[in-house]
Design a protein around this motif. Structure first.
Motif, short mmCIF file in Angstrom:
data_model
loop_
_atom_site.label_atom_id
_atom_site.label_comp_id
_atom_site.label_asym_id
_atom_site.label_seq_id
_atom_site.Cartn_x
_atom_site.Cartn_y
_atom_site.Cartn_z
N ASP A 1 0.83 -1.21 0.00
CA ASP A 1 0.00 0.00 0.00
C ASP A 1 0.87 1.25 0.00
O ASP A 1 0.54 2.25 -0.65
N ALA A 2 1.97 1.20 0.74
CA ALA A 2 2.86 2.37 0.81
C ALA A 2 3.47 2.68 -0.55
O ALA A 2 3.55 3.84 -0.97
N VAL A 3 3.89 1.63 -1.27
CA VAL A 3 4.45 1.84 -2.61
C VAL A 3 3.39 2.41 -3.54
O VAL A 3 3.64 3.34 -4.31
N GLY B 1 6.80 9.30 -4.96
CA GLY B 1 8.06 8.99 -5.62
C GLY B 1 8.61 7.70 -5.05
O GLY B 1 8.36 7.36 -3.88
N LEU B 2 9.35 6.95 -5.87
CA LEU B 2 9.84 5.64 -5.46
C LEU B 2 11.33 5.52 -5.77
O LEU B 2 11.78 5.90 -6.86
N ALA C 1 -0.37 0.09 -10.12
CA ALA C 1 0.06 0.87 -8.95
C ALA C 1 1.20 1.83 -9.26
O ALA C 1 1.32 2.88 -8.61
N LEU C 2 2.05 1.50 -10.23
CA LEU C 2 3.20 2.35 -10.53
C LEU C 2 3.00 3.22 -11.76
O LEU C 2 3.92 3.94 -12.16
N LEU D 1 7.39 6.15 -14.19
CA LEU D 1 8.09 7.24 -14.86
C LEU D 1 9.53 7.24 -14.34
O LEU D 1 9.86 7.92 -13.36
N VAL D 2 10.39 6.47 -15.00
CA VAL D 2 11.76 6.25 -14.52
C VAL D 2 12.64 7.41 -14.93
O VAL D 2 12.68 7.80 -16.10
N VAL D 3 13.38 7.99 -13.98
CA VAL D 3 14.25 9.13 -14.29
C VAL D 3 15.44 8.65 -15.12
O VAL D 3 15.82 7.47 -15.08
#
Length: 217
Positions: free
Chosen positions: A65-67, A72-73, A99-100, A134-136
């Motif tokens: 749930d936190a993720v 931001g991850l 979720a992501l 959305l990977v930096v």
């Protein structure tokens, strides 16, 4: 805002957790956010139970749930057999497929040798692209020999600034603070955007400036 850090290190202390902490610090220097660290080694049994029973125990459910709720991850794994660890992959296999989606994410990995430095590009980035995160642009790999006095400091700073900018943008703050803007896209005296790390040795010339130069000839 909330920054969630997932570390798949197995030992204590762990170089994977060390890299995760430094990436988080570099991000939090540039974006106002609370942070939470999820140590996957503490959830290994619960992850296995979820695969067998189909139901997550309470601690694992809270981590998932936190993720999902994070703004931001940061996800960091040790390298096993030239890829991410099984524990790392198992955790993200349990994340809901949506979720992501659109979530700003920064990826990191640690290993015993620099020969595995491309694991962030050939293993981690495709995984999180599949999950629609959305990977930096900058991922950080740290080998054992990188943990000197400074460590991979420049890449950590660059990656943290990119994640901070992405989080601000996703939150509707399209005008990042001056420190973030300078770290992510410094400009030369002529106004051209230069590379984040001057050692990269390239300059991006604005299209209008390039077009004017071509017309002059």
């Amino acid at each position: 805002m909330k920054l969630v850090v997932v570390s798949a290190g197995l030992s204590s202390p762990s170089s994977t957790r060390l890299l995760a902490d430094r990436l988080a610090a570099a991000t939090l220097d540039r974006v106002p956010a609370d942070s939470e660290v999820i140590e996957l080694r503490d959830l290994a049994t619960e992850i296995a139970q979820h695969f067998v029973t189909g139901f997550p125990p309470a601690r694992l459910a809270a981590a998932l749930d936190a993720v999902a709720a994070a703004d931001g991850l940061i996800a960091v794994t040790p390298v096993f057999a030239a890829s991410y660890s099984g524990l790392f992959k198992s955790f993200f296999d349990l994340i809901h497929k949506d979720a992501l989606t659109g979530k700003p994410a920064l990826l990191g990995a640690t290993g015993g040798t620099a020969r595995h430095s491309l694991v962030t590009e050939h293993a981690l980035r495709p995984l999180f692209t599949h999950l629609r995160a959305l990977v930096v642009p900058t991922a950080v790999y740290a080998a054992s020999e990188d943990w000197g006095e400074e460590g991979p400091a420049q890449r950590i700073t660059r990656a943290g600034a990119e994640l901070a900018r992405s989080m601000n943008s996703a939150a509707g703050r399209n005008a990042p603070d001056a420190d973030t803007a300078a770290a992510v896209a410094p400009r030369s005296a002529t106004g051209a955007v230069t590379s984040v790390d001057p050692a990269d040795g390239f300059t991006v010339v604005p299209f209008e400036q390039r077009l004017a130069a071509l017309r002059a000839h």
